[in-house]
Design an enzyme around this catalytic site. Structure first.
Site, PDB file in Angstrom:
ATOM      1  N   HIS A 117       3.857  -2.119   3.043  1.00 16.71           N
ATOM      2  CA  HIS A 117       3.814  -0.767   2.476  1.00 16.71           C
ATOM      3  C   HIS A 117       5.090  -0.530   1.680  1.00 16.71           C
ATOM      4  O   HIS A 117       6.198  -0.616   2.256  1.00 16.71           O
ATOM      5  CB  HIS A 117       3.661   0.268   3.585  1.00 16.71           C
ATOM      6  CG  HIS A 117       2.371   0.117   4.332  1.00 16.71           C
ATOM      7  ND1 HIS A 117       2.177  -0.853   5.289  1.00 16.71           N
ATOM      8  CD2 HIS A 117       1.194   0.785   4.224  1.00 16.71           C
ATOM      9  CE1 HIS A 117       0.932  -0.774   5.747  1.00 16.71           C
ATOM     10  NE2 HIS A 117       0.304   0.212   5.119  1.00 16.71           N
ATOM     11  N   ASP A 171       0.821  -1.209   0.000  1.00 18.28           N
ATOM     12  CA  ASP A 171       0.000   0.000   0.000  1.00 18.28           C
ATOM     13  C   ASP A 171       0.858   1.263   0.000  1.00 18.28           C
ATOM     14  O   ASP A 171       2.004   1.247   0.462  1.00 18.28           O
ATOM     15  CB  ASP A 171      -0.863   0.051   1.261  1.00 18.28           C
ATOM     16  CG  ASP A 171      -1.984  -0.963   1.266  1.00 18.28           C
ATOM     17  OD1 ASP A 171      -2.006  -1.849   0.402  1.00 18.28           O
ATOM     18  OD2 ASP A 171      -2.843  -0.862   2.167  1.00 18.28           O
TER      19      ASP A 171
HETATM   20 NI    NI Z   1      -2.562   3.326   3.279  1.00 14.62          NI
END
Ligand code: NI
Length: 227
Positions: free
Chosen positions: A179, A38
């Site tokens: 991430h 992400d």
């Molecule tokens: Ni996010």
């Protein structure tokens, strides 16, 4: 000689599996997980992740923030070229549960538009910032909402070893959250991808995982593990 033959067979099987994944095929009879990233794109991290996946034969899903993709089109196009899934993490990473219906729709649609403009592919999956949702979000997202069930907390620890250890708890059908904006996450991926492969896992996109498990991802539905 018997040992040598077994080694050769194992190598051939490995090569076959790598080739199959290269061709975008998944073996539904073997275990698989979805690595998801992400908040990118971020070339200094995302390209390292893709280098590693290319080396070991795996695919990932990148949930991208729309207002970032125009600056990093080369990275986004590489995702598409190498068979990764490009997906939507809203236009501005807004927490959608704080917004009204029209604003929710705008965050989703603008994110899809930005990614499509960068790479030619319109996302079919949405990840909600923070995973946060309420009834208004569910009613207005208009896409399948992909949550996760293995949370590495990489954004919090910024520690490759703890990210690695969390990811390695994954089982068949799990969706792993990371991430692709933190350097230690790329360090972790360098350990996670070969280790998952050694345990026999295929690393597939979220859409590939759902298809292999016979799960129809519906607009407005929220999904964690896919098994
Ligand atoms: Ni996010």
């Amino acid at each position: 000689p018997e040992e040598k033959a077994a080694q050769d067979a194992a190598q051939a099987a490995d090569a076959g599996q790598a080739a199959a994944q290269q061709a975008g095929t998944v073996d539904p009879s073997r275990p698989m997980v979805a690595l998801t990233f992400d908040d990118g794109p971020q070339p200094s991290v995302g390209n390292r992740i893709m280098d590693c996946l290319a080396q070991y034969g795996g695919k990932a899903t990148f949930f991208m923030v729309g207002d970032r993709v125009g600056s990093y089109k080369t990275e986004v196009r590489r995702m598409v070229a190498e068979g990764h899934e490009v997906a939507n993490h809203t236009m501005n990473h807004k927490y959608l549960q704080k917004l009204g219906a029209a604003q929710i729709q705008a965050q989703v649609n603008q994110g899809n538009d930005a990614i499509q403009a960068a790479c030619g592919v319109r996302p079919t999956l949405l990840r909600l910032p923070g995973g946060n949702h309420n009834a208004t979000v569910m009613a207005n997202a208009g896409m399948p909402m992909i949550q996760w069930n293995v949370d590495t907390l990489d954004w919090k620890t910024r520690n490759a070893q703890s990210t690695y250890e969390a990811a390695m708890t994954a089982q068949d059908g799990d969706v792993i959250l990371m991430h692709d904006i933190h350097g230690p996450t790329a360090d972790a991926v360098d350990m996670i991808v070969p280790a998952l492969k050694a345990k026999g896992f295929q690393m597939v996109t979220v859409s590939e995982l759902a298809a292999a498990k016979g799960i129809n991802l519906e607009n407005g539905g929220a999904y964690g593990a896919l098994r």
